[in-house]
Motif scaffolding. Structure first.
Motif, PDB file in Angstrom:
ATOM      1  N   ASP A  21      37.990  44.917  49.447  1.00  0.00           N
ATOM      2  CA  ASP A  21      37.856  43.476  49.634  1.00  0.00           C
ATOM      3  C   ASP A  21      38.939  42.965  50.580  1.00  0.00           C
ATOM      4  N   SER A  71      40.645  38.888  46.734  1.00  0.00           N
ATOM      5  CA  SER A  71      39.986  38.519  45.470  1.00  0.00           C
ATOM      6  C   SER A  71      39.413  37.105  45.468  1.00  0.00           C
ATOM      7  N   ASP A  76      34.236  34.277  44.429  1.00  0.00           N
ATOM      8  CA  ASP A  76      32.787  34.502  44.512  1.00  0.00           C
ATOM      9  C   ASP A  76      32.405  35.975  44.553  1.00  0.00           C
ATOM     10  N   THR A  77      33.388  36.855  44.485  1.00  0.00           N
ATOM     11  CA  THR A  77      33.112  38.283  44.307  1.00  0.00           C
ATOM     12  C   THR A  77      33.248  38.714  42.856  1.00  0.00           C
ATOM     13  N   PRO A  79      33.222  46.723  48.777  1.00  0.00           N
ATOM     14  CA  PRO A  79      33.275  45.771  47.655  1.00  0.00           C
ATOM     15  C   PRO A  79      31.913  45.206  47.257  1.00  0.00           C
ATOM     16  N   THR A 139      29.139  43.733  45.099  1.00  0.00           N
ATOM     17  CA  THR A 139      29.210  42.928  43.884  1.00  0.00           C
ATOM     18  C   THR A 139      27.967  42.065  43.739  1.00  0.00           C
ATOM     19  N   ASN A 156      28.094  37.885  44.095  1.00  0.00           N
ATOM     20  CA  ASN A 156      27.982  37.197  45.378  1.00  0.00           C
ATOM     21  C   ASN A 156      26.565  36.649  45.599  1.00  0.00           C
ATOM     22  N   ILE A 158      27.371  44.735  53.305  1.00  0.00           N
ATOM     23  CA  ILE A 158      28.538  45.282  52.617  1.00  0.00           C
ATOM     24  C   ILE A 158      29.310  46.254  53.510  1.00  0.00           C
ATOM     25  N   GLY A 213      31.349  42.279  53.116  1.00  0.00           N
ATOM     26  CA  GLY A 213      30.904  41.002  52.581  1.00  0.00           C
ATOM     27  C   GLY A 213      29.493  41.113  52.058  1.00  0.00           C
ATOM     28  N   SER A 214      28.969  39.996  51.539  1.00  0.00           N
ATOM     29  CA  SER A 214      27.609  40.023  51.013  1.00  0.00           C
ATOM     30  C   SER A 214      26.956  38.660  51.194  1.00  0.00           C
ATOM     31  N   CYS A 227      28.840  35.246  51.015  1.00  0.00           N
ATOM     32  CA  CYS A 227      29.865  35.184  52.067  1.00  0.00           C
ATOM     33  C   CYS A 227      29.311  34.681  53.400  1.00  0.00           C
TER      34      CYS A 227
END
Length: 340
Positions: free
Chosen positions: A202, A206, A209-210, A273, A275, A278, A321, A325-326, A329
């Motif tokens: 990440d 932190s 939103d993750t 990262p 998740t 997200n 990812i 990001g996802s 994001c």
């Protein structure tokens, strides 16, 4: 402006703001793959509401205009990258008007170039996108990203100390000073600070939103890790314990909905990262990032319990990812009534 309110994400929206991946972004090496992913995401969002899409030049605008839905509004603005959640405007409102707050974006604590992205909100105002109910709020004296903020829409903010107390964002600002500043600027009554929780790979230090998200004023969905062999186990177990101590504004424990820890995704010997926290809330729907794993359906099922009146569906975010990001994001909601 009295009675300030930071709206929840499930409040009605006018559109979702996004930025198109192009050759000058970090997506250049996988541009076809990520643009296909964006097309799928945009097509899904426009089933429910409009999209405002930032494009880098007139040539790209003309090309996309031929293939995109009429629910996509294209605006030419230069960008460093595509993380609209973190450079986009943060809206507060009262009964009649909005303020689009423009906080400073410095590439998640000076990790990446952000000179163009940090100008986007000022340029959006010059395009005539927003109506006369929207005022511009210059807050460039403070570094803040939308991914660091999670609100119940009723005056409570959830965030993380690791991100907001990062010295590369706001220097020596203390937790107390930041807490008071956020309350004043965002119309908050209280801030809930998470001290634990992280994801390997990440870049955001932190972002909340993750890790954990409001689904209703009394419900929080969060990433749960039950595998003691996973590197996240200790930190996420501590985060879960913290969440169990939090109380709603009326003093009740939160209804906590665990989301599965995404299966490990490794590229070039680095864990990414991934998740399910997200996810993106749009009008009448919740879009859940998926990664081509058996866990995908478990996450969707969990979020259906959190949003029983919404359509809940998965969206492939495996390409996203790869740049750490996802779904949440790359998107930023614009509240209902703010656009021309």
């Amino acid at each position: 402006m009295n009675n300030l309110l930071l709206p929840s994400e499930w409040a009605l929206q006018s559109a979702i703001l996004m930025a198109w991946p192009h050759e000058q972004t970090d997506w250049a090496y996988m541009l076809n793959e990520v643009q296909a992913c964006y097309r799928d995401i945009i097509a899904t969002i426009t089933r429910f509401e409009d999209v405002i899409l930032l494009v880098p030049n007139q040539r790209e605008k003309e090309k996309l205009a031929r293939e995109m839905s009429t629910r996509v509004r294209l605006i030419t603005i230069k960008t460093n990258d595509t993380w609209a959640r973190d450079f986009g405007p943060i809206f507060i409102k009262n009964d009649k008007n909005f303020v689009a707050l423009d906080f400073k974006f410095n590439g998640w604590g000076l990790k990446y170039a952000a000179d163009k992205d940090n100008l986007i909100n000022q340029q959006l105002f010059k395009t005539g996108l927003f109506n006369t109910k929207v005022n511009f709020g210059n807050r460039l004296n403070f570094v803040l990203e939308g991914g660091a903020l999670e609100t119940d829409g009723e005056g409570t903010l959830l965030t993380t100390t690791h991100c907001l107390l990062s010295p590369n964002r706001n220097g020596e600002w203390t937790k107390e000073k930041i807490d008071n500043y956020l309350k004043k600027q965002l119309g908050l009554s209280r801030v809930l600070w998470l001290n634990h929780g992280y994801l390997a790979g990440d870049d955001t230090d932190s972002h909340i939103d993750t890790l954990a998200r409001f689904c209703t004023p009394n419900t929080i969905a969060y990433v749960q890790c039950n595998n003691s062999q996973d590197e996240h186990y200790e930190a996420l177990q501590k985060m879960e314990c913290e969440l169990k101590t939090f109380k709603t504004a009326t003093g009740e424990p939160y209804n906590l909905i665990p989301l599965p820890m995404a299966d490990e995704i490794i590229v070039d010997d680095e864990r990414l990262p991934a998740t399910y926290a997200n996810f993106l809330i749009v009008n009448n729907a919740v879009l859940v990032p998926t990664y081509g794993s058996n866990k995908d359906q478990l996450a969707i099922k969990s979020l259906k319990t959190a949003f029983p009146k919404h359509t809940v569906q998965g969206v492939n975010c495996l390409p996203l990812i790869k740049q750490h990001g996802s779904l949440h994001c790359i998107t930023m909601q614009l509240p209902l009534g703010c656009l021309i």
